[in-house]
Design an enzyme around this catalytic site. Structure first.
Site, PDB file in Angstrom:
ATOM      1  N   CYS A 173       0.828  -1.214   0.000  1.00 17.82           N
ATOM      2  CA  CYS A 173       0.000   0.000   0.000  1.00 17.82           C
ATOM      3  C   CYS A 173       0.864   1.267   0.000  1.00 17.82           C
ATOM      4  O   CYS A 173       1.701   1.453   0.876  1.00 17.82           O
ATOM      5  CB  CYS A 173      -0.877  -0.029   1.253  1.00 17.82           C
ATOM      6  SG  CYS A 173      -1.698   1.531   1.595  1.00 17.82           S
TER       7      CYS A 173
ATOM      8  N   TRP B 244      -7.563  -7.076   4.501  1.00 22.37           N
ATOM      9  CA  TRP B 244      -6.156  -7.453   4.677  1.00 22.37           C
ATOM     10  C   TRP B 244      -6.012  -8.579   5.698  1.00 22.37           C
ATOM     11  O   TRP B 244      -6.384  -8.403   6.854  1.00 22.37           O
ATOM     12  CB  TRP B 244      -5.352  -6.264   5.186  1.00 22.37           C
ATOM     13  CG  TRP B 244      -5.240  -5.107   4.248  1.00 22.37           C
ATOM     14  CD1 TRP B 244      -5.884  -3.900   4.357  1.00 22.37           C
ATOM     15  CD2 TRP B 244      -4.404  -5.022   3.088  1.00 22.37           C
ATOM     16  NE1 TRP B 244      -5.508  -3.079   3.328  1.00 22.37           N
ATOM     17  CE2 TRP B 244      -4.599  -3.731   2.535  1.00 22.37           C
ATOM     18  CE3 TRP B 244      -3.511  -5.897   2.458  1.00 22.37           C
ATOM     19  CZ2 TRP B 244      -3.932  -3.302   1.386  1.00 22.37           C
ATOM     20  CZ3 TRP B 244      -2.859  -5.465   1.313  1.00 22.37           C
ATOM     21  CH2 TRP B 244      -3.068  -4.197   0.795  1.00 22.37           C
TER      22      TRP B 244
ATOM     23  N   PHE C 282     -11.656  -0.673   6.096  1.00 23.53           N
ATOM     24  CA  PHE C 282     -10.667  -1.290   7.006  1.00 23.53           C
ATOM     25  C   PHE C 282      -9.280  -1.115   6.396  1.00 23.53           C
ATOM     26  O   PHE C 282      -8.721  -2.040   5.814  1.00 23.53           O
ATOM     27  CB  PHE C 282     -11.000  -2.759   7.210  1.00 23.53           C
ATOM     28  CG  PHE C 282     -12.405  -2.999   7.702  1.00 23.53           C
ATOM     29  CD1 PHE C 282     -12.805  -2.533   8.957  1.00 23.53           C
ATOM     30  CD2 PHE C 282     -13.329  -3.667   6.921  1.00 23.53           C
ATOM     31  CE1 PHE C 282     -14.101  -2.745   9.427  1.00 23.53           C
ATOM     32  CE2 PHE C 282     -14.622  -3.890   7.376  1.00 23.53           C
ATOM     33  CZ  PHE C 282     -15.013  -3.424   8.629  1.00 23.53           C
ATOM     34  N   THR C 283      -8.761   0.096   6.527  1.00 22.54           N
ATOM     35  CA  THR C 283      -7.548   0.443   5.782  1.00 22.54           C
ATOM     36  C   THR C 283      -6.268   0.335   6.613  1.00 22.54           C
ATOM     37  O   THR C 283      -6.285   0.411   7.839  1.00 22.54           O
ATOM     38  CB  THR C 283      -7.658   1.891   5.250  1.00 22.54           C
ATOM     39  OG1 THR C 283      -7.942   2.759   6.356  1.00 22.54           O
ATOM     40  CG2 THR C 283      -8.738   2.026   4.206  1.00 22.54           C
TER      41      THR C 283
ATOM     42  N   GLU D  85      -4.794   7.822   9.080  1.00 19.95           N
ATOM     43  CA  GLU D  85      -4.593   8.719   7.935  1.00 19.95           C
ATOM     44  C   GLU D  85      -3.090   8.933   7.760  1.00 19.95           C
ATOM     45  O   GLU D  85      -2.450   9.590   8.575  1.00 19.95           O
ATOM     46  CB  GLU D  85      -5.338  10.046   8.180  1.00 19.95           C
ATOM     47  CG  GLU D  85      -5.057  11.147   7.185  1.00 19.95           C
ATOM     48  CD  GLU D  85      -5.163  10.722   5.736  1.00 19.95           C
ATOM     49  OE1 GLU D  85      -6.139  10.052   5.358  1.00 19.95           O
ATOM     50  OE2 GLU D  85      -4.227  11.034   4.965  1.00 19.95           O
ATOM     51  N   SER D  86      -2.547   8.370   6.690  1.00 24.73           N
ATOM     52  CA  SER D  86      -1.091   8.349   6.523  1.00 24.73           C
ATOM     53  C   SER D  86      -0.454   9.737   6.584  1.00 24.73           C
ATOM     54  O   SER D  86       0.608   9.911   7.177  1.00 24.73           O
ATOM     55  CB  SER D  86      -0.726   7.665   5.203  1.00 24.73           C
ATOM     56  OG  SER D  86      -1.285   8.363   4.116  1.00 24.73           O
TER      57      SER D  86
ATOM     58  N   TYR E 198      -5.283   5.714  -8.917  1.00 24.67           N
ATOM     59  CA  TYR E 198      -6.468   4.923  -8.541  1.00 24.67           C
ATOM     60  C   TYR E 198      -7.695   5.406  -9.313  1.00 24.67           C
ATOM     61  O   TYR E 198      -8.531   4.610  -9.728  1.00 24.67           O
ATOM     62  CB  TYR E 198      -6.737   5.030  -7.029  1.00 24.67           C
ATOM     63  CG  TYR E 198      -5.783   4.213  -6.188  1.00 24.67           C
ATOM     64  CD1 TYR E 198      -6.093   2.905  -5.836  1.00 24.67           C
ATOM     65  CD2 TYR E 198      -4.573   4.739  -5.750  1.00 24.67           C
ATOM     66  CE1 TYR E 198      -5.220   2.144  -5.073  1.00 24.67           C
ATOM     67  CE2 TYR E 198      -3.691   3.988  -4.989  1.00 24.67           C
ATOM     68  CZ  TYR E 198      -4.020   2.691  -4.651  1.00 24.67           C
ATOM     69  OH  TYR E 198      -3.156   1.943  -3.890  1.00 24.67           O
TER      70      TYR E 198
HETATM   71  N1  LIG Z   1      -6.529   7.818   3.653  1.00 24.95           N
HETATM   72  C1  LIG Z   1      -5.842   6.642   3.869  1.00 24.95           C
HETATM   73  C2  LIG Z   1      -5.984   5.698   2.711  1.00 24.95           C
HETATM   74  C3  LIG Z   1      -5.446   4.353   3.036  1.00 24.95           C
HETATM   75  C4  LIG Z   1      -5.958   3.291   2.066  1.00 24.95           C
HETATM   76  O1  LIG Z   1      -6.858   3.544   1.262  1.00 24.95           O
HETATM   77  N2  LIG Z   1      -5.353   2.078   2.130  1.00 24.95           N
HETATM   78  C5  LIG Z   1      -5.806   0.998   1.291  1.00 24.95           C
HETATM   79  C6  LIG Z   1      -4.654   0.175   0.775  1.00 24.95           C
HETATM   80  S1  LIG Z   1      -3.655   0.960  -0.404  1.00 24.95           S
HETATM   81  C7  LIG Z   1      -6.637   0.023   2.099  1.00 24.95           C
HETATM   82  O2  LIG Z   1      -6.234  -0.393   3.171  1.00 24.95           O
HETATM   83  N3  LIG Z   1      -7.786  -0.348   1.579  1.00 24.95           N
HETATM   84  C8  LIG Z   1      -8.636  -1.300   2.200  1.00 24.95           C
HETATM   85  C9  LIG Z   1      -9.939  -1.406   1.507  1.00 24.95           C
HETATM   86  O3  LIG Z   1     -10.119  -0.724   0.487  1.00 24.95           O
HETATM   87  O4  LIG Z   1     -10.782  -2.174   1.963  1.00 24.95           O
HETATM   88  C10 LIG Z   1      -4.398   7.007   4.157  1.00 24.95           C
HETATM   89  O5  LIG Z   1      -3.773   7.761   3.387  1.00 24.95           O
HETATM   90  O6  LIG Z   1      -3.893   6.539   5.162  1.00 24.95           O
END
Ligand SMILES: N[C@@H](CCC(=O)N[C@@H](CS)C(=O)NCC(=O)O)C(=O)O
Length: 318
Positions: free
Chosen positions: A47, A80, A117-118, A134-135, A184
């Site tokens: 990611c 994940w 669930f990020t 939030e990264s 994306y």
């Molecule tokens: N706003 C978040 C975005 C994080 C994000 O979208 N991560 C993706 C992986 S690249 C994720 O975990 N997605 C899980 C999903 O879509 O269910 C950040 O920048 O931390």
């Protein structure tokens, strides 16, 4: 919520990323005090958003302060998975609650959670709370929160220096929507129009970045940085997108006007320098996780889940 192919698209077929939910900070005197070993960072090597936090953690020397668990790159119907649910080289198990999937952690801290669930997810082991997912904010937390605890040379590294903040913020304003998220928006578009809008904006921005590097007029051996002739969070945020570009986004997300290696000589040099000269970048870049994740986890784009072998090499030597 964890099945990407069921993500809600806008009426016109365009993809919009939802805002993150947990937005707390670690700070002296706050609810989340800076303490060694108290916080845990959940990431995927695949990611780009999580990758930013891994690079920053290493640059700031926080390895002993914030532990990390890496998930398997196979983001499937439950999101994940940890190694326990899907063993994959480099993936680990959750040492905090023994979760099988990242979603278990979200639901543990907030049973009615209805967001995505990020990763990345910054977790407080003491209070069993999610601090931040939030990264861009985790980067700022790592930049300053532990400075009074870590060695002076690491504390002195400032990835968001006062004098450059205006320029850094201005760069995020167009690089986030058109490049970091733009790949994306190209790849997840479900209409021709939405795809074309996204891919055009993406390549306009890549052209603009190349011009920023051209205007720096450097010698062959000099290193390039995006802003202010020093490494900042702007480089870190751009790197995690650009290092994935030729191996993944060019093919999988149809971002194929041109590659970075053959189309953007100075951005390519900037990328190679970061990767080959700064171990914090190379050591956190795992092309196996990256390629496996994208080509496997989006069956609506790649139904066969076949993972391409090229490009060879994933990144050219300097
Ligand atoms: N706003 C978040 C975005 C994080 C994000 O979208 N991560 C993706 C992986 S690249 C994720 O975990 N997605 C899980 C999903 O879509 O269910 C950040 O920048 O931390």
């Amino acid at each position: 919520m964890s099945d990407i192919s069921k993500s809600k698209m806008e009426q016109d077929g365009s993809f919009n990323r939802k805002p993150s939910t947990f937005r707390d900070v670690i700070e002296k005197g706050g609810r989340y005090e800076p303490e060694k070993g108290r916080y845990h960072l959940y990431v995927s090597y695949a990611c780009p958003w999580a990758h930013r936090t891994l690079i920053t953690r290493k640059i700031k020397g926080l390895e002993d302060y914030v532990d990390v668990t890496v998930v398997s790159p196979h983001m499937g119907n439950h999101g994940w998975p940890f190694a326990k649910a899907d063993a994959f080289p480099g993936a680990g198990d959750d040492p905090v609650i023994g979760a099988e999937h990242i979603k278990d952690l979200y639901l543990k801290v907030q049973p009615d959670y209805d967001g995505k669930f990020t990763v990345p997810l910054l977790f407080d082991k003491k209070l069993n709370k999610a601090v931040n997912n939030e990264s861009s904010e985790i980067l700022r937390i790592f930049n300053t929160a532990f400075n009074h605890l870590i060695p002076e040379d690491k504390a002195a590294i400032d990835l968001y220096p006062e004098a450059l903040r205006g320029e850094i913020e201005a760069s995020h304003e167009w690089i986030y929507p058109t490049v970091n998220n733009g790949v994306y928006r190209s790849g997840f578009a479900t209409s021709q129009g939405a795809y074309e809008t996204a891919v055009k904006a993406l390549f306009d921005s890549l052209d603009r970045i190349e011009k920023m590097f051209e205007s720096q007029k450097k010698n062959d051996t000099d290193e390039y940085f995006l802003i202010g002739n020093q490494l900042t969070e702007s480089d870190i945020r751009l790197y995690t997108t650009i290092v994935r570009f030729d191996p993944v986004y060019h093919g999988h997300f149809k971002c194929n006007y041109r590659t970075i290696r053959d189309g953007y000589p100075l951005m390519h040099r900037w990328l190679q320098n970061l990767y080959w000269k700064h171990p914090e970048f190379k050591d956190t870049t795992d092309f196996d996780h990256i390629k496996t994740h994208y080509y496997w986890s989006h069956p609506h784009i790649n139904p066969t889940r076949v993972i391409p072998l090229g490009p060879i090499p994933n990144i050219r030597p300097l």
